[in-house]
Write a protein that holds these residues in place. Structure first.
Motif, mmCIF file in Angstrom:
data_model
loop_
_atom_site.group_PDB
_atom_site.id
_atom_site.type_symbol
_atom_site.label_atom_id
_atom_site.label_comp_id
_atom_site.label_asym_id
_atom_site.label_seq_id
_atom_site.Cartn_x
_atom_site.Cartn_y
_atom_site.Cartn_z
ATOM 1 N N UNK A 41 0.835 -1.197 0.000
ATOM 2 C CA UNK A 41 0.000 0.000 0.000
ATOM 3 C C UNK A 41 0.870 1.248 0.000
ATOM 4 N N UNK A 42 1.955 1.214 0.743
ATOM 5 C CA UNK A 42 2.869 2.357 0.752
ATOM 6 C C UNK A 42 3.460 2.589 -0.639
ATOM 7 N N UNK A 43 3.835 1.524 -1.315
ATOM 8 C CA UNK A 43 4.382 1.659 -2.671
ATOM 9 C C UNK A 43 3.324 2.203 -3.633
ATOM 10 N N UNK A 49 1.222 9.332 -5.867
ATOM 11 C CA UNK A 49 1.708 10.682 -5.605
ATOM 12 C C UNK A 49 2.699 11.144 -6.647
ATOM 13 N N UNK A 50 3.486 10.220 -7.175
ATOM 14 C CA UNK A 50 4.524 10.595 -8.139
ATOM 15 C C UNK A 50 3.959 10.820 -9.539
ATOM 16 N N UNK A 51 3.087 9.929 -9.999
ATOM 17 C CA UNK A 51 2.629 10.036 -11.384
ATOM 18 C C UNK A 51 1.116 10.105 -11.528
ATOM 19 N N UNK A 57 -3.659 0.053 -11.653
ATOM 20 C CA UNK A 57 -2.201 -0.049 -11.614
ATOM 21 C C UNK A 57 -1.694 0.024 -10.177
ATOM 22 N N UNK A 58 -2.343 0.827 -9.350
ATOM 23 C CA UNK A 58 -1.979 0.892 -7.937
ATOM 24 C C UNK A 58 -2.205 -0.428 -7.218
ATOM 25 N N UNK A 59 -3.320 -1.091 -7.523
ATOM 26 C CA UNK A 59 -3.594 -2.401 -6.925
ATOM 27 C C UNK A 59 -2.576 -3.427 -7.412
#
Length: 87
Positions: A41-43, A49-51, A57-59
């Protein structure tokens, strides 16, 4: 006893299985097991936040990072068992 490359494959499979189970159990347990997924989850939050990528894609990032994290733990256990059996 299996070779190192075999242990890596087994460990990654175990990590992927654990990560999949955690993602499936999230909505069923009302997110009670969410603390077990913090590395992934942190990643995912860092990625968003970066892109500002998509949630899918986050999952996927969360699943991969958790699979690698739990796979590393499984690899350490398999390596320790190998050393104990040989020595």
């Amino acid at each position: 006893m299996p070779s190192v490359s075999t242990n890596i494959v087994i460990a990654l499979a175990v990590g992927a299985l654990i990560s999949t189970v955690l993602l499936v159990l999230e909505p069923l347990t009302d997110f009670a097991l969410l603390s077990l997924e913090w590395p992934g989850i942190s990643a995912a939050y860092f990625f968003w936040g970066a892109v500002g990528g998509s949630s899918f894609l986050g999952i996927a990032i969360c699943w991969v990072v958790n699979a690698l994290t739990y796979g590393l733990g499984a690899f350490a256990i398999l390596s320790a068992l190998k050393v104990l059996r040989e020595g």
